[in-house]
Design a protein around this motif. Structure first.
Motif, PDB file in Angstrom:
ATOM      1  N   PRO A  72       4.009   0.313   6.290  1.00 17.86           N
ATOM      2  CA  PRO A  72       4.026   1.457   7.202  1.00 17.86           C
ATOM      3  C   PRO A  72       2.646   1.659   7.824  1.00 17.86           C
ATOM      4  CG  PRO A  72       4.149   2.186   4.916  1.00 17.86           C
ATOM      5  CD  PRO A  72       4.214   0.702   4.899  1.00 17.86           C
ATOM      6  N   VAL A  73       2.579   2.441   8.895  1.00 16.80           N
ATOM      7  CA  VAL A  73       1.308   2.692   9.573  1.00 16.80           C
ATOM      8  C   VAL A  73       0.347   3.431   8.648  1.00 16.80           C
ATOM      9  CG1 VAL A  73       0.233   3.965  11.475  1.00 16.80           C
ATOM     10  CG2 VAL A  73       2.241   2.560  11.886  1.00 16.80           C
ATOM     11  N   SER A 109       5.521   5.607  10.086  1.00 13.49           N
ATOM     12  CA  SER A 109       5.107   4.625  11.086  1.00 13.49           C
ATOM     13  C   SER A 109       5.251   5.180  12.494  1.00 13.49           C
ATOM     14  CB  SER A 109       5.939   3.345  10.937  1.00 13.49           C
ATOM     15  OG  SER A 109       5.620   2.690   9.739  1.00 13.49           O
TER      16      SER A 109
END
Length: 146
Positions: free
Chosen positions: A107-108, A62
């Motif tokens: 998460p990203v 992230s």
């Protein structure tokens, strides 16, 4: 092990695929609408559905440093790689922010090399796996399979 050396598993029933999906902590389903998609050697292959089940390797992050590691990690993989970028990935690429609350906490990005890949196309099914034999939980019953 590369995607070209995966074991082809024949005769897998839909109920068995469903069991694999339910017993795995990592799974992704891509609907391709029988479109041509880029393959790993510069050509294309056609699928209506592609399912990645299980994971041999993964990368998740992230932060911006994770994005730099992702580029290197992807270059090292010689296999199917599936995953996603979240909406907030834009914040790592540009000077942007999100005001909305992230109640999910994904998460990203998360990418993985699946242990087993199911490719469905026009009624045909191909199952490729790093495993020599697929195993199913002992508690599973396939009595309803015809």
């Amino acid at each position: 092990m590369s995607w070209t050396t995966r074991n082809k598993i024949n005769g897998l029933l839909q109920a068995e695929i469903d069991l694999l999906i339910c017993s795995s902590s990592t799974c992704i389903v891509l609907e391709g609408a029988s479109s041509m998609q880029p393959d790993f050697i510069g050509g294309e292959f056609k699928f209506s559905r592609l399912i990645g089940i299980g994971k041999k390797a993964e990368i998740t992050s992230s932060n911006k440093q994770g994005l730099q590691h992702l580029h290197k990690w992807l270059a090292e993989q010689q296999d199917f790689v599936l995953g996603y970028f979240s909406y907030d990935a834009k914040n790592l690429l540009e000077n942007l922010t999100s005001e909305s609350n992230d109640s999910i906490g994904f998460p990203v990005f998360h990418f993985f090399v699946p242990e087993t890949v199911v490719i469905e196309n026009d009624g045909d099914r191909t199952v490729l796996s790093h495993l020599n034999k697929l195993s199913f939980p002992e508690s599973s019953k396939l009595d309803h399979v015809e």
